[in-house]
Design a protein around this motif. Structure first.
Motif, PDB file in Angstrom:
ATOM      1  N   THR A   5       0.870  -1.182   0.000  1.00  0.00           N
ATOM      2  CA  THR A   5       0.000   0.000   0.000  1.00  0.00           C
ATOM      3  C   THR A   5       0.905   1.231   0.000  1.00  0.00           C
ATOM      4  O   THR A   5       1.932   1.269   0.683  1.00  0.00           O
ATOM      5  CB  THR A   5      -0.949   0.042   1.216  1.00  0.00           C
ATOM      6  N   PHE A   6       0.508   2.205  -0.802  1.00  0.00           N
ATOM      7  CA  PHE A   6       1.283   3.442  -0.952  1.00  0.00           C
ATOM      8  C   PHE A   6       0.607   4.603  -0.242  1.00  0.00           C
ATOM      9  O   PHE A   6      -0.619   4.672  -0.179  1.00  0.00           O
ATOM     10  CB  PHE A   6       1.382   3.834  -2.437  1.00  0.00           C
ATOM     11  N   SER A   7       1.420   5.526   0.233  1.00  0.00           N
ATOM     12  CA  SER A   7       0.962   6.836   0.661  1.00  0.00           C
ATOM     13  C   SER A   7       1.488   7.822  -0.379  1.00  0.00           C
ATOM     14  O   SER A   7       2.697   8.093  -0.418  1.00  0.00           O
ATOM     15  CB  SER A   7       1.500   7.197   2.042  1.00  0.00           C
ATOM     16  N   PRO A   8       0.599   8.334  -1.243  1.00  0.00           N
ATOM     17  CA  PRO A   8       1.091   9.218  -2.304  1.00  0.00           C
ATOM     18  C   PRO A   8       1.618  10.554  -1.794  1.00  0.00           C
ATOM     19  O   PRO A   8       2.529  11.124  -2.404  1.00  0.00           O
ATOM     20  CB  PRO A   8      -0.120   9.404  -3.211  1.00  0.00           C
ATOM     21  N   THR A   9       1.096  11.048  -0.690  1.00  0.00           N
ATOM     22  CA  THR A   9       1.566  12.341  -0.195  1.00  0.00           C
ATOM     23  C   THR A   9       2.880  12.222   0.570  1.00  0.00           C
ATOM     24  O   THR A   9       3.759  13.066   0.439  1.00  0.00           O
ATOM     25  CB  THR A   9       0.500  13.013   0.682  1.00  0.00           C
ATOM     26  N   ALA A  10       3.032  11.168   1.353  1.00  0.00           N
ATOM     27  CA  ALA A  10       4.270  10.978   2.123  1.00  0.00           C
ATOM     28  C   ALA A  10       5.369  10.306   1.305  1.00  0.00           C
ATOM     29  O   ALA A  10       6.515  10.269   1.741  1.00  0.00           O
ATOM     30  CB  ALA A  10       3.984  10.153   3.371  1.00  0.00           C
ATOM     31  N   ARG A  11       5.002   9.766   0.138  1.00  0.00           N
ATOM     32  CA  ARG A  11       5.939   9.023  -0.718  1.00  0.00           C
ATOM     33  C   ARG A  11       6.552   7.847   0.025  1.00  0.00           C
ATOM     34  O   ARG A  11       7.766   7.610  -0.005  1.00  0.00           O
ATOM     35  CB  ARG A  11       7.007   9.932  -1.295  1.00  0.00           C
ATOM     36  N   THR A  12       5.695   7.112   0.704  1.00  0.00           N
ATOM     37  CA  THR A  12       6.108   5.919   1.441  1.00  0.00           C
ATOM     38  C   THR A  12       5.236   4.749   1.008  1.00  0.00           C
ATOM     39  O   THR A  12       4.215   4.924   0.338  1.00  0.00           O
ATOM     40  CB  THR A  12       5.977   6.123   2.962  1.00  0.00           C
ATOM     41  N   PHE A  13       5.653   3.560   1.415  1.00  0.00           N
ATOM     42  CA  PHE A  13       4.816   2.381   1.213  1.00  0.00           C
ATOM     43  C   PHE A  13       5.054   1.384   2.336  1.00  0.00           C
ATOM     44  O   PHE A  13       6.076   1.425   3.027  1.00  0.00           O
ATOM     45  CB  PHE A  13       5.044   1.737  -0.168  1.00  0.00           C
TER      46      PHE A  13
END
Length: 126
Positions: A80-88
């Motif tokens: 799962t990605f976090s598009p705003t934090a640029r993490t997964f």
């Protein structure tokens, strides 16, 4: 800033910033990931999320392969990605030995100059 002693298992991958062929995408994703990719594409259509997922899985496999009870397959991790934090976050889905919890890899992603970059790590247990 983390030191290498804090991240004993680290995997890095780079891929071209281009969508995957649909047959490849369908072969590397779980149903939940396909739904997640659709949601991401609706909010950030500028990112080729399917190729980023491929890269994230490659990073996770490089990170977790030495610990895995068998060779890893694409369906063995769900990202799962976090598009705003640029993490997964990657949850490993394969069975681990009794009493050993499946690891959760954490990662970061970046895109620049036509390249997608991912890095995943298994933090040292507290």
């Amino acid at each position: 800033m983390a030191h290498t002693a804090d991240l004993p298992h680290l995997g890095i991958d780079a891929e071209p910033r281009a969508p995957l062929p649909p047959a490849v995408r369908d072969g590397i994703t779980t149903p939940a990931e396909r739904s997640h990719l659709q949601d991401l594409a609706a909010t950030r259509p500028d990112v080729p999320w399917d190729r980023l997922l491929f890269s994230a899985k490659e990073s996770v496999y490089k990170t977790c392969a030495p610990l895995a009870p068998r060779p890893l397959q694409f369906e063995d991790a769900e990202i799962t990605f976090s598009p705003t934090a640029r993490t997964f976050t990657a949850h490993l889905l394969l069975p681990w030995p009794a009493g050993v919890p499946a690891p959760v890899a954490l990662g970061r992603w970046h895109t620049s100059h036509g390249i997608l970059l991912t890095a995943a790590a298994l933090p040292r247990p507290a």
